[in-house]
Design an enzyme around this catalytic site. Structure first.
Site, short mmCIF file in Angstrom:
data_model
loop_
_atom_site.label_atom_id
_atom_site.label_comp_id
_atom_site.label_asym_id
_atom_site.label_seq_id
_atom_site.Cartn_x
_atom_site.Cartn_y
_atom_site.Cartn_z
N ARG A 144 -8.09 -2.18 -5.61
CA ARG A 144 -8.92 -2.14 -4.41
C ARG A 144 -8.15 -1.76 -3.16
O ARG A 144 -7.00 -2.13 -2.99
CB ARG A 144 -9.56 -3.51 -4.16
CG ARG A 144 -10.26 -4.07 -5.34
CD ARG A 144 -10.47 -5.58 -5.18
NE ARG A 144 -10.20 -6.25 -6.43
CZ ARG A 144 -10.26 -7.55 -6.59
NH1 ARG A 144 -10.63 -8.33 -5.61
NH2 ARG A 144 -9.98 -8.09 -7.76
N HIS A 171 -3.46 -2.47 -0.23
CA HIS A 171 -4.15 -2.27 -1.51
C HIS A 171 -3.53 -3.17 -2.57
O HIS A 171 -2.39 -3.62 -2.44
CB HIS A 171 -4.08 -0.79 -1.95
CG HIS A 171 -2.76 -0.39 -2.56
ND1 HIS A 171 -2.52 -0.40 -3.91
CD2 HIS A 171 -1.61 0.03 -1.98
CE1 HIS A 171 -1.29 0.00 -4.15
NE2 HIS A 171 -0.71 0.27 -2.99
N CYS A 172 -4.30 -3.43 -3.62
CA CYS A 172 -3.78 -4.14 -4.78
C CYS A 172 -3.92 -3.19 -5.97
O CYS A 172 -3.91 -1.98 -5.81
CB CYS A 172 -4.52 -5.46 -5.00
SG CYS A 172 -6.28 -5.29 -5.28
N MET A 173 -4.10 -3.72 -7.18
CA MET A 173 -4.13 -2.87 -8.37
C MET A 173 -5.41 -2.06 -8.48
O MET A 173 -5.44 -0.99 -9.06
CB MET A 173 -3.97 -3.75 -9.63
CG MET A 173 -3.86 -2.98 -10.93
SD MET A 173 -2.37 -2.00 -11.01
CE MET A 173 -2.56 -1.24 -12.63
N VAL A 213 -5.80 3.63 -7.49
CA VAL A 213 -5.88 3.16 -6.11
C VAL A 213 -4.61 3.47 -5.30
O VAL A 213 -4.68 3.77 -4.11
CB VAL A 213 -6.20 1.65 -6.06
CG1 VAL A 213 -5.04 0.83 -6.59
CG2 VAL A 213 -6.54 1.21 -4.63
#
Length: 659
Positions: free
Chosen positions: A30, A26-28, A70
């Site tokens: 998604r 995951h990123c910030m 997320v």
């Protein structure tokens, strides 16, 4: 009960189960999945999950947009699914296994040409402007142009060629540089190799056709002679030379002792690359490039050219969605440099317009659907300006029929354009502004094709949409329900307004300051679909001139990306939620070049430093430094106004205002 327990269970089931997940990170904003079989993912059902704001596939990864929460969602998902998350780099590596050879080649082409697009657009605008002031005879019964009549415009016409020549004649320099950048080798060596292809010592490549063979200069080595021909404007030859340099440098880096690599590797890579470029791959690339241009030009200019044009116009939008459209940049550029114009680019500009017209019809059909309009309006504008991805992925593909209606309109417009031999002087200017790149003698025909690309897709989409779209899609159900509630309890709205007023702080914040010093741009200009399509929310972006992100208002730090340090979230007193994201895809860097200066739960004042970053490291990693400031939750704020188009000072200049 976990916060997202139901959503997590639904996502795991709809994505094809644990056995269909090859990797997840995951990123910030998604979740990033690499799926064993992407076809098993039920995209429509996944987008109906309450926590999901949208989905898309990019570079072999299936990305599910969650938002600021997320990390919580990710932890709950991996825990419930019983799988281990991986790093972003590992996910990207795994994603490549889902790509076939063609996808990998097109992906590489896209990454090579993407950094060149701004220069090509700028060069196209300049050639278009020169076209207007120096090529169109407005005066004295159609015999003289502005440049012929006025000294100022003649000087401007000549001066602008300084930039036009740099963009198009010296393009091999940019191509070879971009290849070395993409492949991770020494970029200055790529620049030098590119310069040797367009050196002033060589016969200009555009003059070769008019120069007798006996007058072409040569390097005479006694046992062999090599023609001193430049490769100005040559695309294929430059690409082949660039890859020769890359693989030579990688070879010598692998086999050369570290202690002498600084001396041996550059010399043993560059010198042979230059020799091979001028003796082997340059002539081969020249021949291939011209052959491709001849085939495309000959096919489109043949008696059946209109048929090929119709097929191209019909399929161009789907081609864009696969990423294969990047190959047209090389073909278009070769056509411009071989035939002094391209018949391909006008069709691309018309396809942009046709898809934008479909979105315009959807915007009118969905004028009561506020959520849809948040995507429709910016997507339509960007499409008319030549950037189609927001419209294709955010609107037309989602509903299906607008995409088809746009394709039909594009096919007809392409047949009109090619049937009448319309040519562009350059590439880069798409959509409605594309007319300035068209040769003057084709203006009227191109205007006719533009009119068709606007009217036909609009009407088709509108009338099909009247039958296809549900009342809910058009926003009519919500309106009718609200009217019913107000009719039955007219005092409800007054009660809600009273409660909202009671919750309003005594000294409400009414503006958000710049997080960085630099140029403030529209969020639609950001080269990331999640931000530019406003999937996370509206906002602005800043091209920074400093290196410290500061708080844009008094707020609480609600979330930080502790491992990577490239992003954080804030919550204001009025409930407004803000996302700050430094760079694009900078999660790839794993925290290298970033330093968090605040922690989750901190209460910060406007101007408090939040993140420090190293722009040179970001650029060296191949990422833009563009920094996003997104309103992900409005809270009690009303009438939120973005203020792009200014030069901001961190912590002082207002970039977003509201009531």
């Amino acid at each position: 009960m976990a916060k997202y327990e139901n959503d997590v269970k639904q996502l795991l089931k709809l994505i094809g189960g644990k056995e269909n997940i090859q990797a997840v990170s995951h990123c910030m904003t998604r979740m990033r999945f690499v799926l064993v079989d992407p076809k098993k993912a039920d995209e429509k059902a996944i987008e109906e999950i309450p926590a999901v704001k949208g989905t898309f596939t990019q570079a072999g990864q299936y990305q599910v947009i969650i938002g600021n929460d997320v990390s919580v969602f990710y932890n709950e998902f991996t825990s419930y699914a019983g799988i281990e998350g991986v790093s972003k780099e590992a996910a990207k590596a795994a994603a490549k296994t889902n790509q076939n050879v063609v996808q990998k080649i097109m992906g590489a082409l896209g990454e090579i040409f993407a950094p060149l697009i701004p220069a090509l657009i700028c060069g196209g605008l300049i050639l278009g402007f020169r076209n207007i002031i120096g090529e169109i005879n407005f005066f004295e019964n159609g015999t003289k142009s502005l440049a012929d009549m006025y000294q100022f415009w003649e000087g401007t016409y000549n001066f602008l060629w300084l930039i036009g020549e740099a963009v198009f004649h010296l393009l091999p320099v940019g191509i070879v540089w971009s290849i070395t950048k993409k492949m991770g080798t020494t970029q200055i060596l790529g620049i030098i190799l590119g310069l040797t292809l367009v050196s002033s010592q060589l016969l200009n490549g555009f003059s070769v056709a008019d120069t007798p063979a006996s007058e072409i200069p040569v390097w005479d080595f006694g046992f062999a002679k090599v023609e001193m021909i430049g490769y100005q404007g040559q695309v294929i030859a430059a690409m082949m030379a660039g890859f020769v340099l890359v693989y030579l440098e990688k070879f010598f880096k692998k086999h050369c002792p570290e202690v002498i690599s600084m001396i041996v590797v550059p010399f043993c890579s560059l010198v042979p690359a230059v020799i091979i470029a001028h003796t082997v791959v340059g002539p081969i690339g020249w021949t291939i490039g011209n052959a491709i241009a001849d085939v495309v030009y000959g096919g489109l200019m043949s008696n059946f050219g209109w048929l090929f044009a119709g097929l191209f116009g019909l399929l161009y939008a789907p081609i864009v969605m696969t990423g294969l459209h990047h190959m047209t940049n090389a073909i278009d550029t070769q056509l411009v440099n071989t035939y002094d114009g391209t018949i391909l680019w006008p069709m691309i500009a018309l396809s942009n317009i046709a898809q934008g017209s479909s979105v315009l019809a959807m915007s009118i059909l969905q004028k009561k659907n506020e959520r849809a309009q948040q995507v429709n309006v910016p997507a339509c504008i960007s499409c008319y300006l030549g950037v189609t991805e927001p419209a294709l992925f955010g609107v037309n593909l989602k509903y299906g029929f607008p995409l088809i209606c746009g394709m039909i309109g594009s096919a007809i417009a392409a047949m009109i354009s090619v049937g009448c031999g319309v040519q562009a002087l350059s590439i880069g200017v798409g959509g409605l502004p594309g007319i300035i790149s068209i040769k003057p003698e084709f203006y009227l025909i191109f205007l006719l094709a533009m009119a068709e690309a606007i009217v036909v897709p609009f009407l088709l989409t509108f009338f099909v949409g009247m039958k296809k779209l549900s009342a809910e899609d058009r926003g009519l159900v919500e309106k009718e329900a609200r009217e019913k509630v107000l009719a039955e309890a007219p005092e409800a709205e007054a009660v809600l307004e009273t409660e909202a007023k009671e919750e309003t702080p005594s000294e409400p914040v009414t503006e958000i300051k710049a997080i960085l010093s630099g140029n403030v741009i529209q969020i639609e200009e950001v080269d990331d679909n999640v931000f530019s399509q406003k999937i996370m929310g509206d906002g602005v972006a800043i091209e920074p001139t400093d290196t410290t992100v500061v708080a844009p208002a008094d707020a609480e730090v609600s979330i930080v990306m502790a491992e990577t340090g490239h992003a954080c979230g804030l919550t204001l007193a009025n409930g407004m939620e803000i996302l700050i994201h430094v760079g694009i895809d900078t999660v790839d860097m794993g925290g290298d070049g970033f330093k968090l200066l605040a922690a989750q739960g901190d209460h910060v004042k406007c101007g408090t430093p939040l993140i420090q970053f190293d722009p040179e490291k970001i650029k060296a990693a191949g990422h833009p430094t563009t920094t996003m400031l997104i309103v992900t939750g409005e809270g009690s704020a009303k009438n939120i106004q973005m203020k792009p188009g200014q030069t901001a000072e961190a912590g002082k200049t207002t970039v977003i205002s509201f009531e």
